[in-house]
Design an enzyme around this catalytic site. Structure first.
Site, short mmCIF file in Angstrom:
data_model
loop_
_atom_site.label_atom_id
_atom_site.label_comp_id
_atom_site.label_asym_id
_atom_site.label_seq_id
_atom_site.Cartn_x
_atom_site.Cartn_y
_atom_site.Cartn_z
N GLN A 1 -51.49 -117.80 -41.67
CA GLN A 1 -50.08 -117.95 -41.29
C GLN A 1 -49.20 -117.11 -42.19
OE1 GLN A 1 -48.24 -120.80 -43.48
NE2 GLN A 1 -46.53 -119.49 -42.94
N CYS A 2 -48.21 -116.47 -41.58
CA CYS A 2 -47.18 -115.75 -42.33
C CYS A 2 -45.84 -116.08 -41.68
CB CYS A 2 -47.46 -114.25 -42.37
SG CYS A 2 -47.33 -113.40 -40.79
N ALA A 3 -44.88 -115.17 -41.77
CA ALA A 3 -43.58 -115.43 -41.16
C ALA A 3 -43.59 -115.18 -39.65
CB ALA A 3 -42.50 -114.57 -41.82
N GLY B 1 -46.52 -113.43 -37.91
CA GLY B 1 -47.84 -113.23 -37.34
C GLY B 1 -48.49 -111.90 -37.64
N ILE C 1 -44.91 -118.90 -38.97
CA ILE C 1 -44.13 -120.10 -39.23
C ILE C 1 -42.89 -120.16 -38.34
CG2 ILE C 1 -42.72 -119.21 -41.14
CD1 ILE C 1 -43.22 -121.95 -42.55
#
Length: 116
Positions: free
Chosen positions: A74-76, A78, A102
C-alpha cells in the site's frame, strides 16, 4: 522521459491487485499490510495494523518479510505499492497491490489513523 514512464507502467501491468474491500478481507485472514510510503507520509495518515518499510528501503529488507504470509502493498495512490509488489513477487513472495492505495481505502470508508 515519456519512454521511461511507458516502460515503468508496462512493467507493472498484470500485477495482482486488490480493491480496498478485498484487501481488507485478505488482511483479516492473516495477510501483512505493508505501507511503502515515507515515514513523513505515514505520520499524517495510516491504516491501522500496517507495517512501514519505505520503498527505497525495501530491497534491503525483503528478508524481514519471508514468513510465508501474503503481503498487501500500500502507498498513497498505488504506483509505489505496484513497484513494491513487483519487487516482492520477483523475489518469490505472494504479494498483492492495493489499487489506488490509501486514497481508495479511505474513500471506501475503511479505518485510518489521522495525525495532525
Amino acid at each position: 522521459m515519456i519512454t521511461f514512464f511507458k516502460k515503468l507502467v508496462s512493467g507493472l501491468q498484470g500485477l495482482p491487485s486488490l480493491s480496498p474491500q478485498d484487501a481488507k478481507a485478505l488482511i483479516e485472514s492473516g495477510a501483512l499490510l505493508l505501507d511503502v510510503r515515507s515515514l513523513a507520509e505515514r505520520r499524517r495518515l495510516s491504516i491501522p495494523g500496517s507495517v512501514n518499510i519505505p520503498l527505497d528501503e525495501l530491497p534491503d529488507r525483503i528478508a524481514t518479510l519471508l514468513n510465508g504470509k501474503t503481503v498487501v502493498c500500500q502507498c498513497a495512490s498505488g504506483m509505489r505499492s505496484a513497484q513494491a509488489t513487483r519487487l516482492l513477487t520477483d523475489a518469490g513472495l505472494d504479494a498483492r497491490n492495493l489499487s489506488c492505495g490509501i486514497t481508495a481505502w479511505r474513500a471506501a470508508g475503511l479505518p485510518t489513523i489521522t495525525r495532525t
